[in-house]
Enzyme design. Structure first.
Site, short mmCIF file in Angstrom:
data_model
loop_
_atom_site.label_atom_id
_atom_site.label_comp_id
_atom_site.label_asym_id
_atom_site.label_seq_id
_atom_site.Cartn_x
_atom_site.Cartn_y
_atom_site.Cartn_z
N GLU A 50 -9.20 4.63 37.60
CA GLU A 50 -8.58 3.26 37.28
C GLU A 50 -7.02 3.38 37.70
O GLU A 50 -6.53 4.30 36.86
CB GLU A 50 -8.59 2.98 35.75
CG GLU A 50 -10.04 2.94 35.34
CD GLU A 50 -10.60 1.72 35.75
OE1 GLU A 50 -9.93 0.83 36.04
OE2 GLU A 50 -11.75 1.17 35.18
N CYS A 77 -0.87 -1.08 33.56
CA CYS A 77 -1.49 -1.08 34.98
C CYS A 77 -1.63 -2.85 35.39
O CYS A 77 -1.64 -3.22 36.38
CB CYS A 77 -2.70 -0.55 34.97
SG CYS A 77 -3.80 -0.79 33.89
P1 NAP Z 1 -0.24 10.12 36.48
O1 NAP Z 1 1.15 10.76 36.66
O2 NAP Z 1 -1.10 10.07 37.45
O3 NAP Z 1 -0.72 10.56 35.21
C1 NAP Z 1 -1.83 10.29 34.61
C2 NAP Z 1 -2.99 11.48 34.33
O4 NAP Z 1 -3.25 12.30 35.51
C3 NAP Z 1 -2.03 12.53 33.39
O5 NAP Z 1 -2.97 13.04 32.58
C4 NAP Z 1 -1.55 13.42 34.49
O6 NAP Z 1 -1.25 14.94 33.81
C5 NAP Z 1 -2.53 13.77 35.55
N1 NAP Z 1 -2.42 14.23 36.71
C6 NAP Z 1 -1.38 13.79 37.37
N2 NAP Z 1 -1.24 14.21 38.60
C7 NAP Z 1 -2.44 15.01 38.80
C8 NAP Z 1 -3.10 15.64 39.66
N3 NAP Z 1 -2.62 15.95 40.82
N4 NAP Z 1 -4.50 16.05 39.53
C9 NAP Z 1 -5.27 15.93 38.16
N5 NAP Z 1 -4.53 15.32 37.19
C10 NAP Z 1 -3.35 14.78 37.46
O7 NAP Z 1 0.36 8.68 36.14
P2 NAP Z 1 1.44 8.08 35.00
O8 NAP Z 1 2.58 7.81 35.84
O9 NAP Z 1 1.26 8.69 33.75
O10 NAP Z 1 0.65 6.78 34.83
C11 NAP Z 1 1.21 5.53 35.73
C12 NAP Z 1 0.00 4.95 36.57
O11 NAP Z 1 -1.12 4.86 36.07
C13 NAP Z 1 0.48 3.68 37.04
O12 NAP Z 1 0.19 3.63 38.34
C14 NAP Z 1 -0.59 2.73 36.24
O13 NAP Z 1 -0.49 1.41 36.88
C15 NAP Z 1 -1.41 3.60 36.28
N6 NAP Z 1 -2.68 3.15 35.07
C16 NAP Z 1 -3.48 2.48 35.34
C17 NAP Z 1 -4.52 1.99 34.38
C18 NAP Z 1 -5.98 1.26 34.80
O14 NAP Z 1 -6.83 1.09 33.92
N7 NAP Z 1 -6.24 1.27 36.10
C19 NAP Z 1 -4.31 2.14 33.10
C20 NAP Z 1 -2.98 2.38 32.86
C21 NAP Z 1 -2.11 3.15 33.98
P3 NAP Z 1 0.12 15.20 33.69
O15 NAP Z 1 0.88 14.33 32.63
O16 NAP Z 1 0.02 16.75 33.14
O17 NAP Z 1 0.75 15.40 34.88
#
Ligand code: NAP
Length: 457
Positions: free
Chosen positions: A230, A264
């Site tokens: 997602e 999102c």
């Molecule tokens: P993010 O940096 O991707 O973090 C999300 C999760 O992924 C965190 O637990 C993070 O851990 C982990 N993560 C980051 N890099 C990783 C990697 N290389 N390998 C494995 N895990 C990893 O996202 P964010 O900035 O917090 O959230 C914003 C994004 O999420 C936006 O693009 C938003 O649209 C999207 N989102 C989508 C939905 C949906 O349902 N489609 C819902 C909510 C948000 P750490 O915190 O330890 O880095």
């Protein structure tokens, strides 16, 4: 490596945690597998009772306020929204508790066998990598169907919401789920590959950014494990001439600024027909002007801080590039300095040119992108001119226009005359670069089961 809770409203560190060592992580994975061997044999009635109990705990007024405050402290969402989020978590627990057995019931199929049917059996330990923006809801919407299906869960939550992550584990334990069935792993993103490659872990789901999704899918691909992703979105919010303009504007403001603009499925691109553009724009800007920015713990606050300093810097960078690239800034366009935290003024940017580097970006903060189009064809073309395909909201009283939006918008959901939202009863997920797979509804509970064919003669 340390995992830290920092208040985005003040910039002050609240608490730090050490990431699990590889040895402890390994033992937790083994514990999950051992728990699964027993848990898979529990009845639907039993699982349903535990889920209803979790819902009761979430509805307890005093406790739920405590959890809501924790969310607000760790990631800055306005407190009223945090309270509503806890209640929504209760609703998803109740939904799968009530309907899980029916959604998973074996299905008879007539074939050349004496009897043949399909069964839905659990897989084992499922890893969930979750974001901070809805720290409770994102986890519960994964956990309720997963646990109801007989799987066990391992949560790697975002590093800035460790207290929420631990609180959720406690709720499941208090609700009666056996130890090991739901475990929070305080680990870094770099440790995720270790978890997905463990033989005891059968599949993974990630909600977050594209880079994180790609990274997890690559790691899972190497060991041939299923993933659900997602990811981001840049949802269109289309307003035509026949729309109820006042209602459309009121909902547009909410759809853009809910959770301080960090959702999102927030409406991010407002696509308005030329004939009503002037009226819409005046009302939209006026509504932004009246918003109360400030301390998210105050119930009068409409817009709180961004969750992290990096998020605040990034949104400002995108805004400045957009303005330099030709967008017109109608309101906002800079950081808000009324308090020391990571605040950004609610901003409206008009007509970012397609040549601008940010044209196809996701803006993850309180920034609305406003576009004017000559007609319906132009609106649909612009809406689809995005790498993302999560949700879409379209405002029109005209049945033929509604049908065109339903058929032609490239997204996982189309909401007519309403804002895009998640609902336990309806599947949720995206197409294109917004990810794949579905959460919620019946598709959500079927993502992590073995759809087993049985043929008996
Ligand atoms: P993010 O940096 O991707 O973090 C999300 C999760 O992924 C965190 O637990 C993070 O851990 C982990 N993560 C980051 N890099 C990783 C990697 N290389 N390998 C494995 N895990 C990893 O996202 P964010 O900035 O917090 O959230 C914003 C994004 O999420 C936006 O693009 C938003 O649209 C999207 N989102 C989508 C939905 C949906 O349902 N489609 C819902 C909510 C948000 P750490 O915190 O330890 O880095």
């Amino acid at each position: 490596m340390s995992i830290a809770s920092t208040s985005p409203a003040t910039g002050q560190q609240l608490k730090t945690f050490s990431a699990l060592t590889s040895e402890i992580l390994q033992s937790k994975i083994l514990e999950a597998d051992q728990a699964f061997q027993k848990y898979r044999h529990t009845s639907w009635v039993q699982r349903s009772m535990w889920l209803h109990r979790a819902a009761e705990l979430l509805r307890d007024e005093q406790q739920s306020l405590k959890w809501a405050q924790l969310m607000t402290l760790e990631m800055g969402k306005p407190i009223e929204q945090a309270i509503a989020e806890v209640q929504k978590c209760a609703s998803v627990c109740d939904y799968y508790a009530e309907h899980g057995a029916k959604l998973l019931a074996p299905e008879l199929v007539t074939t050349d066998a004496s009897q043949s049917w399909v069964e839905y059996q659990p897989l084992g330990a499922i890893l969930a990598v979750m974001p901070w923006n809805f720290p409770f809801w994102q986890v519960f919407r994964f956990a309720a169907p997963t646990l109801m299906a007989g799987n066990v869960a391992l949560l790697k939550h975002a590093s800035n919401v460790p207290q929420c992550a631990l609180a959720i584990e406690e709720i499941f334990l208090k609700a009666g789920f056996p130890a090991g069935v739901f475990q929070t792993l305080l680990i870094s993103a770099a440790q995720v590959e270790l978890v997905i490659s463990a033989p005891q872990v059968k599949a993974a789901t990630l909600t977050g950014s594209e880079p994180a999704g790609i990274s997890l899918a690559q790691a899972a691909g190497k060991v041939l494990k299923k993933t659900v992703l997602e990811l981001g979105g840049s949802d269109p919010f289309i307003v035509t001439a026949s729309a109820d303009l006042d209602e459309a504007v009121t909902v547009a403001v909410k759809a853009r600024l809910l959770n301080n603009g960090q959702s999102c499925i927030a409406a991010k691109r407002f696509i308005v027909l030329e004939s009503i553009s002037a009226a819409f724009t005046t009302k939209f800007v006026q509504a932004f002007r009246q918003l109360q920015i400030g301390d998210p713990l105050q119930t009068t606050t409409d817009v709180g801080p961004l969750a992290t300093l990096a998020g605040c810097e990034e949104i400002d960078r995108q805004v400045q590039i957009s303005i330099a690239g030709g967008a017109e800034c109608l309101i906002g366009g800079k950081k808000w300095s009324g308090l020391p935290g990571y605040f950004y003024e609610p901003t409206i940017l008009k007509n970012i040119p397609p040549t601008c580097a940010t044209y196809q970006d996701e803006f993850f903060g309180p920034v609305a992108l406003l576009f004017t189009v000559p007609d319906l064809n132009g609106a649909i073309a612009l809406a689809n001119d995005s790498p993302f395909g999560l949700g879409a909201s379209a405002w029109t009283q005209d049945a033929a226009e509604q049908e065109r939006f339903i058929q032609e918008l490239e997204s996982g959901a189309v909401f007519i005359n309403g804002m895009v939202k998640s609902d336990p009863r309806l599947p949720f997920g995206g197409i294109k670069r917004s990810g794949y797979g579905r959460e919620l509804g019946r598709p959500g509970i079927l993502e992590f089961v073995n759809i087993k064919t049985i043929w008996v003669k």
